[in-house]
Write a protein that holds these residues in place. Structure first.
Motif, short mmCIF file in Angstrom:
data_model
loop_
_atom_site.label_atom_id
_atom_site.label_comp_id
_atom_site.label_asym_id
_atom_site.label_seq_id
_atom_site.Cartn_x
_atom_site.Cartn_y
_atom_site.Cartn_z
N TRP A 74 -13.78 -9.98 -76.34
CA TRP A 74 -12.77 -8.99 -76.70
C TRP A 74 -13.37 -7.83 -77.48
CZ3 TRP A 74 -7.86 -8.82 -75.01
CH2 TRP A 74 -7.02 -7.88 -75.59
N PHE A 75 -14.40 -8.07 -78.27
CA PHE A 75 -15.00 -7.02 -79.08
C PHE A 75 -16.13 -6.29 -78.36
CE2 PHE A 75 -12.80 -9.30 -82.42
CZ PHE A 75 -12.42 -8.28 -83.28
N LYS A 76 -16.16 -6.38 -77.04
CA LYS A 76 -17.16 -5.62 -76.28
C LYS A 76 -17.09 -4.11 -76.52
CE LYS A 76 -18.54 -8.44 -72.33
NZ LYS A 76 -18.53 -8.55 -70.85
N PRO A 77 -15.90 -3.50 -76.66
CA PRO A 77 -15.88 -2.05 -76.93
C PRO A 77 -16.66 -1.65 -78.18
CG PRO A 77 -13.71 -2.77 -76.23
CD PRO A 77 -14.54 -4.00 -76.37
N LEU A 78 -16.74 -2.51 -79.19
CA LEU A 78 -17.55 -2.20 -80.37
C LEU A 78 -19.03 -2.19 -80.01
CD1 LEU A 78 -17.91 -1.75 -83.39
CD2 LEU A 78 -17.83 -4.24 -83.69
N TYR A 79 -19.49 -3.18 -79.25
CA TYR A 79 -20.90 -3.19 -78.85
C TYR A 79 -21.21 -2.01 -77.94
CZ TYR A 79 -19.33 -8.03 -79.59
OH TYR A 79 -18.70 -9.14 -80.04
N ARG A 130 -14.90 4.50 -86.76
CA ARG A 130 -13.80 5.38 -87.20
C ARG A 130 -13.50 6.50 -86.22
NH1 ARG A 130 -16.77 5.26 -92.05
NH2 ARG A 130 -17.48 7.38 -91.57
N ASN A 131 -14.52 7.08 -85.59
CA ASN A 131 -14.36 8.36 -84.90
C ASN A 131 -14.47 8.27 -83.38
OD1 ASN A 131 -14.30 9.54 -87.51
ND2 ASN A 131 -16.54 9.61 -87.54
N THR A 132 -14.42 7.09 -82.82
CA THR A 132 -14.60 6.98 -81.36
C THR A 132 -13.43 6.29 -80.67
OG1 THR A 132 -15.82 4.91 -81.68
CG2 THR A 132 -17.12 6.94 -81.58
N GLY A 133 -12.28 6.19 -81.32
CA GLY A 133 -11.12 5.56 -80.68
C GLY A 133 -11.27 4.07 -80.50
N LEU A 134 -11.93 3.39 -81.46
CA LEU A 134 -12.16 1.95 -81.32
C LEU A 134 -10.86 1.16 -81.35
CD1 LEU A 134 -14.12 -0.43 -81.15
CD2 LEU A 134 -14.29 -0.38 -83.64
N LEU A 135 -9.88 1.57 -82.15
CA LEU A 135 -8.62 0.84 -82.22
C LEU A 135 -7.93 0.80 -80.86
CD1 LEU A 135 -6.49 -0.62 -83.89
CD2 LEU A 135 -5.48 1.62 -84.43
N GLY A 136 -7.86 1.93 -80.18
CA GLY A 136 -7.28 1.93 -78.84
C GLY A 136 -8.12 1.15 -77.85
N GLY A 137 -9.47 1.20 -78.02
CA GLY A 137 -10.33 0.45 -77.12
C GLY A 137 -10.17 -1.05 -77.25
N LEU A 138 -9.74 -1.51 -78.43
CA LEU A 138 -9.54 -2.95 -78.63
C LEU A 138 -8.11 -3.39 -78.37
CD1 LEU A 138 -11.61 -3.49 -81.91
CD2 LEU A 138 -12.24 -4.16 -79.59
N THR A 139 -7.20 -2.47 -78.08
CA THR A 139 -5.79 -2.83 -77.89
C THR A 139 -5.32 -2.41 -76.50
OG1 THR A 139 -5.21 -0.79 -79.09
CG2 THR A 139 -5.25 -2.86 -80.35
N TRP A 140 -4.63 -1.27 -76.41
CA TRP A 140 -3.97 -0.93 -75.13
C TRP A 140 -4.95 -0.43 -74.06
CZ3 TRP A 140 -3.37 1.91 -79.63
CH2 TRP A 140 -3.82 3.22 -79.63
N ARG A 141 -6.16 0.00 -74.46
CA ARG A 141 -7.14 0.42 -73.46
C ARG A 141 -8.20 -0.66 -73.22
NH1 ARG A 141 -6.62 5.25 -76.25
NH2 ARG A 141 -8.47 4.74 -77.47
N ARG A 142 -7.98 -1.87 -73.73
CA ARG A 142 -9.02 -2.90 -73.60
C ARG A 142 -9.22 -3.31 -72.15
NH1 ARG A 142 -12.44 -5.21 -72.46
NH2 ARG A 142 -13.60 -6.95 -73.41
N PHE A 143 -8.19 -3.29 -71.35
CA PHE A 143 -8.30 -3.75 -69.97
C PHE A 143 -8.53 -2.60 -68.99
CE2 PHE A 143 -5.82 -6.99 -72.16
CZ PHE A 143 -6.54 -8.12 -71.82
N SER A 144 -8.99 -1.47 -69.48
CA SER A 144 -9.32 -0.35 -68.59
C SER A 144 -10.51 -0.73 -67.71
CB SER A 144 -9.65 0.89 -69.42
OG SER A 144 -10.13 1.93 -68.58
#
Length: 510
Positions: free
Chosen positions: A66-71, A102-116
Motif C-alpha cells: 500500500w505504501f508503494k507511492p512513498l517509495y 509534503r509537496n508531491t500529493g502523497l496523501l492522494g496517492g495513498l488514498t483515492w489515487r492509490r488504484f490508478s
C-alpha cells in the motif's frame, strides 16, 4: 538542471523503446541507486513487521504494497537527478523524504489515487512539474492522449512479474527443502491447520520474499514510467530539435574562432553589398506568360476532354457504418414483436445465469470446508486386515495403555521421565487413529506418512493437536530436546478434548 546536461540521448522513440530505455537506466545506475533504495525499502519492511500486532502480521505484505507511492517518490527523485548526471548519496535521498511527503500529493496517492493504473506515469506531473488543480488535470489529459495505454500495460506487466517472482521464490524454497517442511506449510495453509509458530514464521518468510520482489520490480517500473513521460514531453515540446539546434550553435561558435571562418564572413559581406536592386526590380515587374493562348471555347473543350480521362473518373468503394433504418411498416408486424420478445427473454436468461454462476461461486467459497467434507469418500473398514500392534518399536495395543492416559503422562512428566510421558501420549494417539478413526496405517509408515494420511480423516482441531504431539515426540526421541512444560501441559489437556475415549469403549472395540 539544464536540458543540455541530460545523460540520455533525447530523440523521438516509440513507447516500448522508451520503456526499454528506462530499464537500461536502472542497469546503468544500479550502483548509485540500489544502496539508498535497499535501505529505504527494507527499513519500511522492518518497521511494518515491528509495528503490526502479532495477530495482524499476515497483513504486513499488504501494508508494504500500500505504501508503494512513498517509495515511488524517492525513486523518481533519484532517477530525475541521475538523468542529469547528478548522483545523490543515501543521506541526500533520506533528507529529501520529508519534502517529498509534503509537496508531491502523497496523501492522494495513498488514498483515492492509490488504484490508478498509470500512477508512475502521472507522478512527474505532481513531483517535477508541481502542478495542481485545473492546470494539472489539463496537463495530464494532454500527456494521456498517446501514451496512457502503454503506461497501463506497463503496470499490468510489472504486477504479473511480481507474481511470477514470488511463486518462483516459493518454488525454490520447496525444491531445496529436504524435510518437506515448506510443502507441508503450504498444504496446511489451505486447510487452516497451522499453529501459532508456523504462522509467525510463514508470515515472516512471505514478507521477506515479497520485499525482495518489490526491491527488483519497482525500480524497473518507475524508471520505465519516467522514460515514457520524458518521451511524451519530447513529442510535445520538441526537446530533440532544441538540443540539435543548441549543438549546432555550439559547433558554429567554435568554428567562428578560426581564420577560415573570418575569410568566409568577409566573402559573404562582400556579396551582400553588391548592387542587386535593379535585378530585383526587374523580377518584381516581370510576369511569366505562356507563348500561346487558346481561345476560351477551345480551352473549355480541352478541359472537358481532360476531365473525361479514365484516371480522373475511377470509382472507389468505401464501407462505413451507418445507423440502421427501420421501416415504419414493420413496427406493427407480429413476427417482429415476437422476435423482439425472444431477444429480450434470451438477454434476461443470460444475465440471470451469469448472476447464478457468481452467487454459486461465492457460496462454494464460503462453504468450501463443508463441501470438501461431503465430497470425501466414505471410509470403509478394511476387511481381513487388522491394524498393526507395533509401530516404531512401540506397543499401541489398547490393553497395553492405561485407562487415563493424560493423568499417566502428567505423572511421568512430574517424575522427570519426559521421554516416557511423550511416548505414552503418542502411543495413545496412534491407538486412537488405528482402532477408532480406522486410519489405514501400515508398519512401514513413518510419522510424516501418518500425518499425511490424517489430513483427509481428522478435523482441523484434531489434526493440529496431532501435528504438535508428533513434532514434540520427534524432537525428544531423535534430537533429545524436551519441549517446554507449557507445551507439554497443552498437549496433555488436548488429549482429553480430542483423542480420549472411554475404557469400556476400548475394551469393546479391541
Amino acid at each position: 538542471m539544464k536540458l543540455d546536461d541530460i545523460a540520455a540521448n533525447i530523440r523521438l522513440r516509440s513507447a516500448w523503446e522508451a520503456i526499454d530505455l528506462g530499464f537500461a537506466l536502472v542497469q546503468h545506475n544500479a550502483r548509485w541507486l540500489f544502496p539508498a533504495w535497499t535501505l529505504l525499502l527494507f527499513s519500511a519492511a522492518l518497521l511494518t513487521w515491528l509495528l503490526l500486532p502479532v495477530e495482524y502480521l499476515h497483513f504486513a505484505p499488504l501494508t508494504l504494497w500500500w505504501f508503494k507511492p512513498l517509495y515511488d517518490r524517492a525513486l523518481l527523485h533519484m532517477f530525475s537527478h541521475q538523468m542529469f548526471n547528478q548522483r545523490l548519496s543515501t543521506a541526500e535521498v533520506f533528507s529529501a523524504l520529508p519534502g517529498l511527503a509534503r509537496n508531491t500529493g502523497l496523501l492522494g496517492g495513498l488514498t483515492w489515487r492509490r488504484f490508478s493504473l498509470s500512477r508512475g506515469f502521472n507522478l512527474p506531473i505532481w513531483q517535477l512539474e508541481q502542478l495542481r488543480g485545473k492546470p494539472r488535470k489539463e496537463r495530464q489529459d494532454l500527456l494521456h492522449l498517446q501514451t496512457h495505454a502503454q503506461a497501463v500495460w506497463l503496470l499490468v506487466a510489472c504486477i504479473h512479474l511480481e507474481y511470477v517472482l514470488v511463486f518462483s521464490l516459493y518454488a525454490l524454497i520447496v525444491i531445496l527443502d529436504p524435510t518437506d517442511g515448506a510443502w507441508n506449510y503450504l498444504f496446511n495453509g489451505f486447510t487452516d491447520t497451522l499453529d501459532t509458530d508456523a504462522r509467525y514464521w510463514g508470515n515472516l518468510i512471505f514478507l521477506v520474499l515479497y520485499t525482495l520482489t518489490v526491491w527488483i520490480v519497482e525500480p524497473l517500473y518507475l524508471a520505465a514510467s519516467f522514460s515514457l513521460y520524458l518521451n511524451r514531453r519530447t513529442q510535445l515540446e520538441a526537446w530533440d530539435i532544441e538540443l540539435a539546434f543548441r549543438n549546432l550553435g555550439e559547433r558554429l561558435s567554435k568554428l567562428a574562432q578560426t581564420p577560415l571562418a573570418l575569410l568566409l564572413a568577409a566573402v559573404l559581406l562582400a556579396g551582400v553589398c553588391l548592387p542587386l536592386a535593379p535585378v530585383m526590380a526587374d523580377e518584381a515587374v516581370t510576369e511569366y506568360l505562356a507563348p500561346e493562348r487558346l481561345p476560351p471555347a477551345e480551352s473549355a473543350q480541352q478541359i472537358k476532354t481532360v476531365m473525361q480521362a479514365e484516371e480522373l473518373n475511377s470509382i472507389r468503394a468505401y464501407k462505413i457504418w451507418v445507423p440502421r433504418q427501420h421501416d415504419e411498416t414493420d413496427k406493427n408486424d407480429p413476427a417482429e414483436w415476437a422476435k423482439s420478445l425472444q431477444m429480450l427473454f434470451a438477454g434476461f436468461v443470460k444475465g440471470a445465469l451469469w448472476i447464478a454462476v457468481v452467487v454459486l461461486a461465492v457460496i462454494a467459497f464460503v462453504y468450501r470446508k463443508r463441501i470438501a467434507a461431503l465430497l470425501k469418500p466414505v471410509r470403509r473398514k478394511t476387511v481381513g486386515q487388522a491394524p498393526p500392534d507395533i509401530l516404531f518399536g512401540m506397543d499401541i495395543r489398547p490393553e497395553s495403555l492405561p485407562a487415563d492416559i493424560a493423568a499417566a503422562c502428567r505423572q511421568l512428566w512430574a517424575d522427570g521421565q519426559l521421554r516416557e510421558a511423550l511416548s505414552l501420549l503418542y502411543r495413545g494417539a496412534l491407538m486412537r487413529l488405528t482402532r477408532h478413526d480406522h486410519l489405514p496405517v501400515q508398519s512401514s509408515h513413518t510419522e510424516g506418512d501418518i500425518l499425511q494420511l490424517a489430513h483427509g480423516h481428522l478435523s482441523s482441531e484434531r489434526l493440529a493437536w496431532l501435528t504438535a504431539a508428533t513434532r514434540a515426540w520427534q524432537e525428544i526421541a531423535y534430537a533429545h530436546r524436551p519441549p517446554a512444560a507449557t507445551l507439554a501441559e497443552t498437549l496433555f489437556n488436548g488429549w482429553a478434548q480430542h483423542f480420549a475415549v472411554e475404557p469400556a469403549r476400548i475394551e469393546v472395540e479391541a
